[in-house]
Enzyme design. Sequence first.
Site, PDB file in Angstrom:
ATOM      1  N   PRO A  68       0.834  -1.201   0.000  1.00  0.00           N
ATOM      2  CA  PRO A  68       0.000   0.000   0.000  1.00  0.00           C
ATOM      3  C   PRO A  68       0.869   1.252   0.000  1.00  0.00           C
ATOM      4  O   PRO A  68       1.643   1.477   0.921  1.00  0.00           O
ATOM      5  CB  PRO A  68      -0.799  -0.115   1.301  1.00  0.00           C
ATOM      6  CG  PRO A  68      -0.601  -1.508   1.767  1.00  0.00           C
ATOM      7  CD  PRO A  68       0.734  -1.920   1.265  1.00  0.00           C
ATOM      8  N   GLU A  69       0.736   2.031  -1.051  1.00  0.00           N
ATOM      9  CA  GLU A  69       1.386   3.330  -1.127  1.00  0.00           C
ATOM     10  C   GLU A  69       0.293   4.379  -0.933  1.00  0.00           C
ATOM     11  O   GLU A  69      -0.824   4.034  -0.537  1.00  0.00           O
ATOM     12  CB  GLU A  69       2.094   3.488  -2.483  1.00  0.00           C
ATOM     13  CG  GLU A  69       3.070   2.340  -2.768  1.00  0.00           C
ATOM     14  CD  GLU A  69       3.794   2.468  -4.100  1.00  0.00           C
ATOM     15  OE1 GLU A  69       3.927   3.597  -4.600  1.00  0.00           O
ATOM     16  OE2 GLU A  69       4.223   1.443  -4.642  1.00  0.00           O
ATOM     17  N   HIS A 107      -4.080 -15.391   8.622  1.00  0.00           N
ATOM     18  CA  HIS A 107      -3.187 -14.244   8.750  1.00  0.00           C
ATOM     19  C   HIS A 107      -3.869 -13.064   9.421  1.00  0.00           C
ATOM     20  O   HIS A 107      -3.473 -11.927   9.240  1.00  0.00           O
ATOM     21  CB  HIS A 107      -2.645 -13.840   7.383  1.00  0.00           C
ATOM     22  CG  HIS A 107      -1.906 -14.944   6.702  1.00  0.00           C
ATOM     23  ND1 HIS A 107      -0.769 -15.518   7.246  1.00  0.00           N
ATOM     24  CD2 HIS A 107      -2.142 -15.620   5.563  1.00  0.00           C
ATOM     25  CE1 HIS A 107      -0.344 -16.476   6.444  1.00  0.00           C
ATOM     26  NE2 HIS A 107      -1.154 -16.565   5.420  1.00  0.00           N
ATOM     27  N   ARG A 154       2.757 -11.194   5.689  1.00  0.00           N
ATOM     28  CA  ARG A 154       4.186 -11.149   6.027  1.00  0.00           C
ATOM     29  C   ARG A 154       4.474 -10.569   7.413  1.00  0.00           C
ATOM     30  O   ARG A 154       5.628 -10.518   7.826  1.00  0.00           O
ATOM     31  CB  ARG A 154       4.937 -10.376   4.950  1.00  0.00           C
ATOM     32  CG  ARG A 154       5.005 -11.160   3.661  1.00  0.00           C
ATOM     33  CD  ARG A 154       5.614 -10.356   2.541  1.00  0.00           C
ATOM     34  NE  ARG A 154       7.059 -10.237   2.665  1.00  0.00           N
ATOM     35  CZ  ARG A 154       7.806  -9.637   1.751  1.00  0.00           C
ATOM     36  NH1 ARG A 154       7.273  -9.100   0.695  1.00  0.00           N
ATOM     37  NH2 ARG A 154       9.102  -9.562   1.921  1.00  0.00           N
TER      38      ARG A 154
END
Length: 287
Positions: free
Chosen positions: A2-3, A107, A126
């Site tokens: 995400p930018e 997750h 991650r």
Amino acid sequence: MPELPEVESIRRTLEPVLAGRRVAAVDVRSPHCLAAPRDPGAFARALTGRRFARCERRGKYLLLWLDDGGALVVHLRMTGRLVYRPPAAAGAAAGGAGAAAAGDDRHLHLVIRLEGGGELRFGDVRKFGRLWLAAGEGDLPEGIRRLGPDPLGDGFTLARLERALAGGRRSVKAVLLDQEVLAGVGNIYADEALFLAGIHPARPAGAVGAAEAARLLAAVRQVLEEAVARGGTTFSDYRDGLGRPGGYGSTLRVYRREGQPCPRCGTPIAKVRLGGRAARFCPACQR
DNA sequence: AGATGATCCTGTATGC
DNA sequence: TGCATACAGGATCATC
């Protein structure tokens, strides 16, 4: 992942569903993701009973302000997701296909249950993403205080960009990725902006001329505005605050298009390694 | 100052 | 099929 456009899309989708809602309970499933306070019990106790107000984005940080002046701060890093799940879905049995919410439960790291039903879910494959609970403006994470101006706001001026580039020996792409120069650009939009401006990503910053700097500033704004308008870019992990993918992927001109023809001249897009990360560009259009 | 590499993690794609 | 390796959107830290 995400930018700026992705985080902005999350902000826009979360604000209307969170504003005014009170936290009923907090379920910390992975203490790992808590930056402050680090103790899961303390984190849960501190957040429970408080009420969400406005959502704000600063660079790639998301600030969920509480109505008492505190804030829940989230950085999604590479694969994090922050998704609101409405009461109907939250109450539904864990059934196969529609489990898009915050990624599959494997997750899922944090669940914030809201009074009146519904929950905010933080998931991250991650586990690089982090959450902070801040008492107020002065207590925000260090990374936020160091951020440069927002490229879509008034603070990011040509003079400021020129100053950041001037005399620099690092690559122009490294400057775009430097969150202290401007806040919110990551690998995708740095490559896209450099393509639009016709500048090679490995060019030393100090060798970027005044006219090129002006083109680069306009290009950064253009790609970010386009991407925000389309809800960001989704390759695999990114979802907005309601679990929906972004629509900018098909508009990308060079990112992840190595080997395919340049949209401007047809030359195959190249991929090189620059500062430890991939950089895509057109070897003919970008000098 | 700035480049490089390692690190935090897991999943996926590729090569043998 | 199994196994090893490289790589992925970010940011930080140690080292040169």
